[in-house]
Design a protein around this motif. Structure first.
Motif, PDB file in Angstrom:
ATOM      1  N   ALA A 262       0.835  -1.205   0.000  1.00 21.13           N
ATOM      2  CA  ALA A 262       0.000   0.000   0.000  1.00 21.13           C
ATOM      3  C   ALA A 262       0.869   1.254   0.000  1.00 21.13           C
ATOM      4  N   VAL A 263       1.954   1.210   0.763  1.00 14.84           N
ATOM      5  CA  VAL A 263       2.887   2.342   0.781  1.00 14.84           C
ATOM      6  C   VAL A 263       3.423   2.605  -0.620  1.00 14.84           C
ATOM      7  N   GLU A 264       3.792   1.542  -1.322  1.00 17.40           N
ATOM      8  CA  GLU A 264       4.336   1.674  -2.674  1.00 17.40           C
ATOM      9  C   GLU A 264       3.290   2.201  -3.648  1.00 17.40           C
ATOM     10  N   GLU A 265       2.091   1.677  -3.563  1.00 18.23           N
ATOM     11  CA  GLU A 265       1.025   2.095  -4.491  1.00 18.23           C
ATOM     12  C   GLU A 265       0.659   3.560  -4.298  1.00 18.23           C
ATOM     13  N   LEU A 266       0.609   3.998  -3.023  1.00 18.18           N
ATOM     14  CA  LEU A 266       0.179   5.364  -2.724  1.00 18.18           C
ATOM     15  C   LEU A 266       1.328   6.364  -2.681  1.00 18.18           C
ATOM     16  N   GLN A 267       2.580   5.839  -2.836  1.00 18.30           N
ATOM     17  CA  GLN A 267       3.765   6.704  -2.756  1.00 18.30           C
ATOM     18  C   GLN A 267       3.779   7.489  -1.444  1.00 18.30           C
ATOM     19  N   TYR A 268       3.495   6.763  -0.368  1.00 23.01           N
ATOM     20  CA  TYR A 268       3.424   7.384   0.951  1.00 23.01           C
ATOM     21  C   TYR A 268       4.824   7.668   1.492  1.00 23.01           C
ATOM     22  N   VAL A 269       5.032   8.865   2.044  1.00 16.96           N
ATOM     23  CA  VAL A 269       6.313   9.245   2.652  1.00 16.96           C
ATOM     24  C   VAL A 269       6.124   9.305   4.163  1.00 16.96           C
ATOM     25  N   PRO A 270       6.810   8.442   4.938  1.00 18.01           N
ATOM     26  CA  PRO A 270       6.634   8.428   6.393  1.00 18.01           C
ATOM     27  C   PRO A 270       7.121   9.710   7.047  1.00 18.01           C
ATOM     28  N   ASN A 271       6.560  10.011   8.205  1.00 22.21           N
ATOM     29  CA  ASN A 271       6.981  11.147   9.012  1.00 22.21           C
ATOM     30  C   ASN A 271       8.243  10.777   9.781  1.00 22.21           C
ATOM     31  N   ALA A 272       9.304  11.539   9.582  1.00 24.37           N
ATOM     32  CA  ALA A 272      10.586  11.198  10.205  1.00 24.37           C
ATOM     33  C   ALA A 272      10.510  11.213  11.720  1.00 24.37           C
ATOM     34  N   HIS A 273       9.746  12.153  12.292  1.00 21.84           N
ATOM     35  CA  HIS A 273       9.653  12.213  13.749  1.00 21.84           C
ATOM     36  C   HIS A 273       8.896  11.013  14.305  1.00 21.84           C
ATOM     37  N   ALA A 274       7.874  10.589  13.578  1.00 22.77           N
ATOM     38  CA  ALA A 274       7.154   9.402  14.022  1.00 22.77           C
ATOM     39  C   ALA A 274       8.047   8.173  13.983  1.00 22.77           C
ATOM     40  N   GLN A 275       8.874   8.065  12.973  1.00 24.94           N
ATOM     41  CA  GLN A 275       9.803   6.942  12.887  1.00 24.94           C
ATOM     42  C   GLN A 275      10.781   6.954  14.054  1.00 24.94           C
ATOM     43  N   LEU A 276      11.253   8.142  14.408  1.00 26.99           N
ATOM     44  CA  LEU A 276      12.211   8.250  15.503  1.00 26.99           C
ATOM     45  C   LEU A 276      11.612   7.751  16.804  1.00 26.99           C
ATOM     46  N   LEU A 277      10.358   8.105  17.052  1.00 27.16           N
ATOM     47  CA  LEU A 277       9.699   7.671  18.279  1.00 27.16           C
ATOM     48  C   LEU A 277       9.420   6.179  18.278  1.00 27.16           C
ATOM     49  N   ALA A 278       9.150   5.624  17.128  1.00 28.12           N
ATOM     50  CA  ALA A 278       8.773   4.214  17.054  1.00 28.12           C
ATOM     51  C   ALA A 278       9.977   3.283  17.102  1.00 28.12           C
ATOM     52  N   ARG A 279      11.123   3.740  16.620  1.00 23.88           N
ATOM     53  CA  ARG A 279      12.281   2.861  16.542  1.00 23.88           C
ATOM     54  C   ARG A 279      13.016   2.796  17.878  1.00 23.88           C
ATOM     55  N   SER A 280      13.728   1.717  18.071  1.00 20.23           N
ATOM     56  CA  SER A 280      14.479   1.525  19.305  1.00 20.23           C
ATOM     57  C   SER A 280      15.842   2.193  19.231  1.00 20.23           C
ATOM     58  N   HIS A 281      16.276   2.720  18.050  1.00 15.16           N
ATOM     59  CA  HIS A 281      17.562   3.394  17.942  1.00 15.16           C
ATOM     60  C   HIS A 281      17.399   4.728  17.239  1.00 15.16           C
ATOM     61  N   ARG A 282      18.328   5.607  17.494  1.00 15.15           N
ATOM     62  CA  ARG A 282      18.324   6.925  16.880  1.00 15.15           C
ATOM     63  C   ARG A 282      19.153   6.869  15.602  1.00 15.15           C
ATOM     64  N   SER A 283      18.753   7.647  14.600  1.00 16.37           N
ATOM     65  CA  SER A 283      19.418   7.513  13.306  1.00 16.37           C
ATOM     66  C   SER A 283      20.247   8.720  12.902  1.00 16.37           C
ATOM     67  N   ALA A 284      19.968   9.886  13.447  1.00 19.62           N
ATOM     68  CA  ALA A 284      20.682  11.100  13.026  1.00 19.62           C
ATOM     69  C   ALA A 284      21.854  11.394  13.963  1.00 19.62           C
ATOM     70  N   VAL A 285      22.852  12.105  13.413  1.00 12.86           N
ATOM     71  CA  VAL A 285      24.012  12.547  14.183  1.00 12.86           C
ATOM     72  C   VAL A 285      24.148  14.051  13.997  1.00 12.86           C
ATOM     73  N   GLY A 286      24.333  14.764  15.092  1.00 15.39           N
ATOM     74  CA  GLY A 286      24.514  16.206  15.031  1.00 15.39           C
ATOM     75  C   GLY A 286      25.989  16.577  15.058  1.00 15.39           C
ATOM     76  N   VAL A 287      26.376  17.529  14.220  1.00 16.23           N
ATOM     77  CA  VAL A 287      27.761  18.002  14.170  1.00 16.23           C
ATOM     78  C   VAL A 287      27.754  19.517  14.321  1.00 16.23           C
ATOM     79  N   VAL A 288      28.491  20.014  15.310  1.00 11.75           N
ATOM     80  CA  VAL A 288      28.614  21.451  15.525  1.00 11.75           C
ATOM     81  C   VAL A 288      30.003  21.884  15.071  1.00 11.75           C
ATOM     82  N   VAL A 289      30.060  22.730  14.050  1.00  8.95           N
ATOM     83  CA  VAL A 289      31.332  23.245  13.532  1.00  8.95           C
ATOM     84  C   VAL A 289      31.333  24.760  13.689  1.00  8.95           C
ATOM     85  N   HIS A 290      32.522  25.348  13.622  1.00  9.21           N
ATOM     86  CA  HIS A 290      32.592  26.804  13.714  1.00  9.21           C
ATOM     87  C   HIS A 290      32.096  27.451  12.439  1.00  9.21           C
ATOM     88  N   ASP A 291      32.466  26.904  11.287  1.00  7.96           N
ATOM     89  CA  ASP A 291      32.036  27.491  10.013  1.00  7.96           C
ATOM     90  C   ASP A 291      32.337  26.492   8.906  1.00  7.96           C
TER      91      ASP A 291
END
Length: 340
Positions: free
Chosen positions: A40-69
């Protein structure tokens, strides 16, 4: 645009079941249900909500990097290494530019923590600021207590994993090279005083001076922003205050390029009248005229090593891992013997 409810209706399941399957929940479902929902996802070309995925999964997927410039070639190279390892591990990298503003760095750490990133990499220099350091350490400890990972690049007063370039040795190598060429009146075009990178590189130059029976007085050190214009401005200040100098050690390559531009504008030959060195060995260092003698740091490798540490699972009770990175002198045409 299709919604989660549309997918659930097409698959003949509840929205909750569709959500668990789409967002990778660990709660078991039958293979038949999984296939219906994914179809159904494929047929409807549904794009999941990234925040919902983050809450549902047992691991975090993004990494934050703080640089000066990130527009600074130093940080661009480090970021290249960070992103390479992140991509290999299918991680999203969120880049935050602090523009060397300590308050912005604190704000970004809070923001990244709120987004539940898997790790935070502080890729810029540490600061000589006790209040800032205490506040940053408090925020990082709070973040780590929730399972987050923190890694720093450079010398920071944070008890954690770190990739530390040998800036002091790099400064020493530059100083030793210039003294070996016969220069005794050496000036320094330095970055901001607040940064540990600046003070460590100057400390190396001072060590070389002591070993050669020389001194590096304060009037022969000019501070500016770690960029081309900062280098040109600091060089002008330096030459006006100490016209006797025969060599200038700039503490990064963009500053050195600014120094070369200033000397060219004043009709001063390099290296015939004044030798010039940089630091970091940016790709452009070999292409300027004359090609720049500098200190090489493996910047992309530093970023890769930091991201590797950030993505490794923490081990309770272990000592922080400190990976030291050596510095190497690269001789090119911008330095020469003391003019006679």
């Amino acid at each position: 645009m299709a919604t989660l409810a549309d997918v659930a209706r097409r698959a003949g399941v509840s929205p909750a079941t569709a959500s668990r399957i789409i967002n990778g929940s660990s709660k078991p479902v039958t293979e038949a249900l999984r296939e219906r929902v994914l179809a159904a996802v494929e047929e409807l070309q549904y794009v999941p909500n990234a925040h919902a995925q983050l809450l549902a999964r047992s691991h975090r997927s993004a990494v934050g990097v703080v640089v000066h410039d990130v527009s600074d070639p130093y940080f661009a190279e480090i970021t290249r290494g960070l992103q390479r390892v992140a991509t290999e591990n299918e991680r999203l990298v969120i880049i935050c530019n602090s523009y060397r503003d300590p308050e912005k760095e604190l704000q970004y750490v809070e923001l990244l923590r709120a987004h539940q990133v898997a790790a935070i990499v502080l890729a810029g220099s540490g600061y000589h600021d006790e209040k800032f350091t205490e506040t940053m350490n408090s925020k990082l400890r709070a973040y780590e207590s929730t399972g987050g990972r923190a890694v720093v690049i450079g010398r920071h007063d944070h008890a954690g994993d770190a990739v530390v370039p040998d800036n002091e040795m790099g400064g020493y190598l530059l100083g030793a090279e210039l003294y070996a060429l016969g220069h005794t009146e050496i000036g320094v075009v330095a970055g901001p005083k607040l940064l540990t990178t600046t003070t460590d590189r100057i400390a190396g130059l001072r060590r070389a001076a002591r070993e050669h029976g020389q001194k590096l007085p304060a009037r022969r050190v000019a501070y500016g922003d770690f960029d081309r214009d900062g280098g040109a401005s600091a060089a002008a200040t330096l030459l006006d205050a100490a016209p006797e100098i025969t060599a200038i050690a700039a503490l990064n390559d963009p500053m050195a390029i600014g120094v070369l531009a200033l000397l060219r504008a004043r009709g001063i030959d390099v290296p015939g009248q004044i030798s010039v060195t940089g630091f970091d060995d940016m790709p452009v260092a070999r292409d300027v005229t004359p090609a720049l003698t500098t200190v090489r740091l493996p910047l992309a490798d530093m970023g890769a090593r930091a991201m590797t540490l950030a993505l490794q699972e923490p081990v309770d009770g272990r000592e922080p891992r400190i990976e030291e990175v050596g510095a190497e002198l690269v001789r090119r045409e911008s330095t020469g013997p003391l003019p006679r």
